[in-house]
Motif scaffolding. Sequence first.
Motif, mmCIF file in Angstrom:
data_model
loop_
_atom_site.group_PDB
_atom_site.id
_atom_site.type_symbol
_atom_site.label_atom_id
_atom_site.label_comp_id
_atom_site.label_asym_id
_atom_site.label_seq_id
_atom_site.Cartn_x
_atom_site.Cartn_y
_atom_site.Cartn_z
ATOM 1 N N LYS A 1 0.825 -1.207 0.000
ATOM 2 C CA LYS A 1 0.000 0.000 0.000
ATOM 3 C C LYS A 1 0.858 1.255 0.000
ATOM 4 O O LYS A 1 0.511 2.270 -0.614
ATOM 5 C CB LYS A 1 -0.938 -0.010 1.204
ATOM 6 C CG LYS A 1 -1.944 1.130 1.217
ATOM 7 C CD LYS A 1 -2.985 0.960 2.303
ATOM 8 C CE LYS A 1 -3.930 -0.187 1.995
ATOM 9 N NZ LYS A 1 -5.065 -0.259 2.942
ATOM 10 N N TYR B 1 0.603 4.901 -2.256
ATOM 11 C CA TYR B 1 0.487 6.253 -1.703
ATOM 12 C C TYR B 1 1.717 7.098 -1.990
ATOM 13 O O TYR B 1 1.609 8.313 -2.195
ATOM 14 C CB TYR B 1 0.181 6.170 -0.207
ATOM 15 C CG TYR B 1 -1.218 5.657 0.054
ATOM 16 C CD1 TYR B 1 -2.328 6.376 -0.378
ATOM 17 C CD2 TYR B 1 -1.436 4.435 0.671
ATOM 18 C CE1 TYR B 1 -3.622 5.900 -0.180
ATOM 19 C CE2 TYR B 1 -2.725 3.940 0.878
ATOM 20 C CZ TYR B 1 -3.808 4.685 0.448
ATOM 21 O OH TYR B 1 -5.083 4.217 0.635
ATOM 22 N N SER C 1 -3.219 8.671 -3.684
ATOM 23 C CA SER C 1 -4.551 8.198 -3.335
ATOM 24 C C SER C 1 -5.113 7.406 -4.508
ATOM 25 O O SER C 1 -4.502 7.348 -5.594
ATOM 26 C CB SER C 1 -5.480 9.384 -3.044
ATOM 27 O OG SER C 1 -5.635 10.186 -4.212
#
Length: 216
Positions: free
Chosen positions: A53, A57, A62
């Motif tokens: 993740k 980012y 996003s």
Amino acid sequence: MAERKSAGYGEGDAGGAIKPAERIVETARRLFCRDGIHATGIDRILAEAGTAKMTLYNQFGSKEGLIETVLRRESDDWCAWFAAALRAAGPTPRERLDGVFPALRDWFAQGDYRGCAIMNAVAEYPKGDPVIHAIAMEHKAKVGAILMALIVQAGCRRPDELLGEMAILIDGAIIAALIAGEPTAAPAAAEAAGRIARLVIADHCADAHHHGPHRS
């Protein structure tokens, strides 16, 4: 959204020896195409891309940043494919104009054609999104520039009017092919729009030599 490989404009690959950020983009393209933007969550993209993740980012900020990247990539790739397809249609501007709908027919005939990535994204945001709207307008301008260059080179009268008519026929064919669903039925949308386009182009080019005043 049409996947690059199946749509005939690129060789997208979510796996292989590519950087994690690129795997995220290619995986998102595939999933957005198949299931839609809203229905595709970040966790699913990361799981299928095999990336962390933090990579998403760090690279995109996003999901919205990833969507923007994917749509801009789709636009660039589609326009590059479209321009190349028209160049292959013939040596003269008029022949290339006449090649617009045969090129679309080839695209529609792909087994998993799912429409235009940009148009599909706009449809998923019925209340409007300023970034997606901007990308859509940029895409429209890029496609328009490709067509306008040929229209002018072919010596067509009322070039702005012809461009508008061509744009409506292209958009209509893309939507009709998507609604048709079946690969065997979708190309008929391009053929129908192409018959109309030939009449429209002939009307605007009635006073020009068939091959136009310039070769490109």
